[in-house]
Write an enzyme that holds these catalytic residues in place. Structure first.
Site, PDB file in Angstrom:
ATOM      1  N   ARG A  63       0.805  -1.225   0.000  1.00 12.29           N
ATOM      2  CA  ARG A  63       0.000   0.000   0.000  1.00 12.29           C
ATOM      3  C   ARG A  63       0.838   1.276   0.000  1.00 12.29           C
ATOM      4  NH1 ARG A  63      -4.093  -1.565   4.579  1.00 12.29           N
ATOM      5  NH2 ARG A  63      -2.089  -2.305   5.280  1.00 12.29           N
ATOM      6  N   LYS A 167      -3.531 -19.245   3.613  1.00 15.66           N
ATOM      7  CA  LYS A 167      -4.580 -19.489   4.574  1.00 15.66           C
ATOM      8  C   LYS A 167      -4.719 -18.270   5.481  1.00 15.66           C
ATOM      9  CE  LYS A 167      -4.001 -21.934   8.388  1.00 15.66           C
ATOM     10  NZ  LYS A 167      -3.271 -21.878   9.659  1.00 15.66           N
ATOM     11  N   ASP A 196      -1.738 -25.070   1.933  1.00 17.53           N
ATOM     12  CA  ASP A 196      -1.697 -25.663   3.269  1.00 17.53           C
ATOM     13  C   ASP A 196      -0.251 -26.088   3.411  1.00 17.53           C
ATOM     14  OD1 ASP A 196      -1.534 -27.515   5.371  1.00 17.53           O
ATOM     15  OD2 ASP A 196      -3.680 -27.873   5.239  1.00 17.53           O
ATOM     16  N   HIS A 197       0.532 -25.327   4.177  1.00 18.65           N
ATOM     17  CA  HIS A 197       1.982 -25.556   4.090  1.00 18.65           C
ATOM     18  C   HIS A 197       2.387 -26.939   4.603  1.00 18.65           C
ATOM     19  CE1 HIS A 197       2.125 -24.298   8.327  1.00 18.65           C
ATOM     20  NE2 HIS A 197       3.321 -24.833   8.375  1.00 18.65           N
ATOM     21  N   LYS A 201       5.579 -30.146   3.348  1.00 19.47           N
ATOM     22  CA  LYS A 201       6.652 -30.703   4.166  1.00 19.47           C
ATOM     23  C   LYS A 201       7.087 -32.048   3.585  1.00 19.47           C
ATOM     24  CE  LYS A 201       5.066 -28.570   8.468  1.00 19.47           C
ATOM     25  NZ  LYS A 201       6.100 -27.748   9.055  1.00 19.47           N
ATOM     26  N   GLU A 235       2.698 -27.694  19.866  1.00 19.30           N
ATOM     27  CA  GLU A 235       3.572 -26.521  19.730  1.00 19.30           C
ATOM     28  C   GLU A 235       3.899 -25.993  21.118  1.00 19.30           C
ATOM     29  OE1 GLU A 235       2.864 -23.911  16.128  1.00 19.30           O
ATOM     30  OE2 GLU A 235       0.827 -24.325  16.795  1.00 19.30           O
ATOM     31  N   ASP A 254      -7.508 -22.826  12.986  1.00 21.67           N
ATOM     32  CA  ASP A 254      -6.122 -22.537  12.619  1.00 21.67           C
ATOM     33  C   ASP A 254      -5.367 -23.807  12.211  1.00 21.67           C
ATOM     34  OD1 ASP A 254      -3.858 -20.750  12.458  1.00 21.67           O
ATOM     35  OD2 ASP A 254      -3.103 -21.628  14.325  1.00 21.67           O
ATOM     36  N   HIS A 259      -4.422 -28.340   8.461  1.00 18.27           N
ATOM     37  CA  HIS A 259      -3.247 -29.217   8.549  1.00 18.27           C
ATOM     38  C   HIS A 259      -3.586 -30.636   9.030  1.00 18.27           C
ATOM     39  CE1 HIS A 259      -1.397 -25.443   7.924  1.00 18.27           C
ATOM     40  NE2 HIS A 259      -1.268 -25.076   9.170  1.00 18.27           N
TER      41      HIS A 259
HETATM   42  C1  BG6 Z   1       0.130 -22.142  10.858  1.00 20.49           C
HETATM   43  C2  BG6 Z   1      -0.689 -21.657  12.013  1.00 20.49           C
HETATM   44  O1  BG6 Z   1      -0.688 -22.499   9.777  1.00 20.49           O
HETATM   45  O2  BG6 Z   1       0.886 -23.278  11.254  1.00 20.49           O
HETATM   46  C3  BG6 Z   1       0.194 -21.347  13.211  1.00 20.49           C
HETATM   47  O3  BG6 Z   1      -1.407 -20.497  11.637  1.00 20.49           O
HETATM   48  C4  BG6 Z   1       1.070 -22.538  13.552  1.00 20.49           C
HETATM   49  O4  BG6 Z   1      -0.592 -20.976  14.343  1.00 20.49           O
HETATM   50  C5  BG6 Z   1       1.795 -23.024  12.312  1.00 20.49           C
HETATM   51  O5  BG6 Z   1       1.991 -22.138  14.547  1.00 20.49           O
HETATM   52  C6  BG6 Z   1       2.541 -24.316  12.601  1.00 20.49           C
HETATM   53  O6  BG6 Z   1       3.333 -24.648  11.497  1.00 20.49           O
HETATM   54  P1  BG6 Z   1       4.666 -25.484  11.656  1.00 20.49           P
HETATM   55  O7  BG6 Z   1       5.141 -25.685  10.277  1.00 20.49           O
HETATM   56  O8  BG6 Z   1       5.587 -24.666  12.512  1.00 20.49           O
HETATM   57  O9  BG6 Z   1       4.262 -26.752  12.349  1.00 20.49           O
END
Ligand code: BG6
Length: 509
Positions: A63, A167, A196-197, A201, A235, A254, A259
């Site tokens: 922006r 996301k 969706d990361h 992996k 986590e 989340d 995931h």
């Molecule tokens: C994200 C969430 O998608 O994934 C976060 O928004 C979370 O809250 C994260 O901490 C965890 O990803 P990873 O790769 O560290 O397990």
């Protein structure tokens, strides 16, 4: 120094990875946290491995008014941290440009086109675009509307156009449907890459290889031999300054909706007819459709939510969730969620799938564990507990210490018969001598190449929302009793009780 793929004897002879064609990556939200922490470093590593095309440029879009030089300076630290050599980082930085873009401005699309045409001329990117929405979700729709105008201006010109969407993909079923409608009004489904990361992996991709490239697991991979499955994403971090986002989200939205359900799909899916994106995504969708939807009455019995109070992690005191920045004093947001799901099909009938995730648990571990049934008859009675007898667990360690281990009962050396569980271990780090590529590296590369296998198709996102909706509704309408677990513990006691009802216990992480 980053290990080169060819340095390792295990990797010798592997086909050279694919290289994408010419392209401009148009990064919306280029100055945000995700861009700095994940996307730009991923580009650095791709460049280091020679995986970016020779004709590549990045156009950061934001922006505020900023010169190309100022933008490059801002991005420099992210590239330095990526592990790319100084020379590679400098080369890549020289392809970075910046454009101020206001979605409310009438001529936004035309001026974007002008800038991209210029870049095509100077970088040889041939009209190919990969748009990347790395902004807060509220900006998705206005940006896509401008991209619609942009595409109309380009009609008939050569070049491909794709879009990556970060996301969260909606915050419930109806907003996800709405977002799909907006995107699909402008792009074809084959051009949309929903992130969706977890799917990026390496260890998550290995789930399919383990299952379908080995003869020994698949015959056992069903209700006859498997007692239950656990999927845990634990986590130790809290919300790390993202309290504002997290208050609107919570663990179910989340983590579970995306995931953990995607991990479940990979564990439970049938072999795809072919290794192409649609065949694999069809199978993932079939799993979601086979999961028995929860009724309102079932939700309290098969789900557990929690919120951490103060406690300590690694001997360090940490505040409770309600004391975090931008979190309400009486917040009802869950920082922990656990569920029991049933996959109603021939392979899995009667096998519970337990999912759990939480913040401020004692450590960061993501793991899928397959718990095999007891032996049918005890030949050796050594007086050992169920643990010794029910020894067979295949655990797929997604992170950290990525690897696979198989637990089985073994005779303790000596003159009598005593049985104890032991582990057979495979570790990526020691076997391949190189850390697996970062998820974002893989995902950005796949989107540049045009391979959507590891992305979420629109219908799959909606199916996943359908499953969590009854839980969201019951949780929203029932006041929770928070905080109900201390930071540094493994979550609320109710999560243990839920498993006890099935005569199971959570695996120690
Ligand atoms: C994200 C969430 O998608 O994934 C976060 O928004 C979370 O809250 C994260 O901490 C965890 O990803 P990873 O790769 O560290 O397990």
């Amino acid at each position: 120094m980053m290990a080169e793929p060819s340095d390792n004897p295990f990797r010798a002879g592997l086909a050279r990875e694919r290289t994408p064609g010419p392209c401009v990556l148009v990064l919306f939200g280029c100055r945000g946290d995700l861009a700095r922490r994940k996307i730009v470093p991923a580009l650095g590593r791709l460049a280091q491995h020679g995986l970016l095309p020779p004709s590549f440029a990045l156009l950061g879009v934001g922006r505020v008014e900023l010169s190309d030089e100022a933008f490059r300076e801002e991005m420099r630290p992210s590239l330095e941290k990526s592990g790319a050599s100084d020379e590679v980082a400098a080369g890549l930085l020289s392809t970075f440009h910046y454009r101020q873009f206001d979605t409310s401005s009438e001529d936004g699309a035309a001026s974007l086109k002008e800038r991209l045409d210029e870049i095509d001329r100077s970088h040889g990117t041939g009209g190919n675009r990969l748009f990347y929405l790395s902004t807060p979700p509220s900006a998705f729709e206005p940006i896509v509307r401008r991209l619609d105008e942009y595409r109309k201006l380009c009609a008939g010109e050569p070049g491909s156009q794709r879009i990556i969407v970060e996301k969260p993909f909606g915050r419930d079923l109806s907003s996800a449907r709405e977002l799909n409608r907006t995107l699909l009004g402008v792009f074809d489904e084959s051009e949309v890459y929903r992130i969706d990361h977890y799917l990026g992996k390496e260890t998550v991709q290995n789930l399919l290889v383990l299952r379908f490239a080995n003869a020994i697991f698949e015959p056992l991979w069903n209700r006859r031999y498997i007692d239950h499955v656990q999927i845990s994403v634990s986590e130790s971090l809290g919300v790390e300054g993202r309290g504002g986002y997290y208050e609107e989200s919570g663990a179910l939205r989340d983590m579970i909706q995306n995931h953990l359900l995607q991990l479940l799909c990979l564990v439970a899916m049938e072999p795809p007819a072919a290794l192409d994106a649609e065949a694999i995504r069809d199978e993932r969708r079939k799993v979601l459709r086979s999961i028995r939807p929860l009724t309102t009455a079932e939700v309290p019995l098969v789900t557990v939510r929690g919120q951490y109070g103060k406690g300590s992690i690694d001997g360090r005191p940490v505040p409770g969730y309600r004391e975090e920045e931008s979190v309400a004093d009486d917040s009802r947001t869950e920082t922990y969620a656990a569920l029991r799901l049933d996959v109603d099909n021939w392979r899995w009938a009667g096998v519970p799938f337990f999912l759990r995730t939480g913040k401020r648990l004692p450590k960061k571990v993501s793991e899928v564990s397959i718990h095999f049934k007891d032996i049918p008859h005890r030949l050796f009675d050594d007086g050992g507990g169920r643990d010794a007898w029910n020894a067979n667990v295949l655990s797929l360690r997604i992170q950290p210490d990525e690897g696979v281990s198989l637990r089985f009962g073994t005779k303790v050396p000596g003159f009598d018969i005593r049985i104890r569980p032991v582990k057979m271990d495979f570790q990526y780090g020691t076997s391949f001598g190189t850390a697996p590529p970062e998820a974002y590296e893989r995902l950005v590369l796949d989107a540049l190449i045009g391979d959507p296998t590891l992305f979420i198709r629109g219908d799959v996102a909606e199916e996943a929302w359908k499953l969590v909706m009854p839980i969201l509704e019951v949780w929203e309408n029932t006041p929770p009793d928070y905080p109900n677990y201390a930071a540094g513990s493994f979550g609320p006691a109710a999560a243990d009780e839920m498993l006890e009802r099935d005569d199971c216990t959570w695996r120690r992480l």
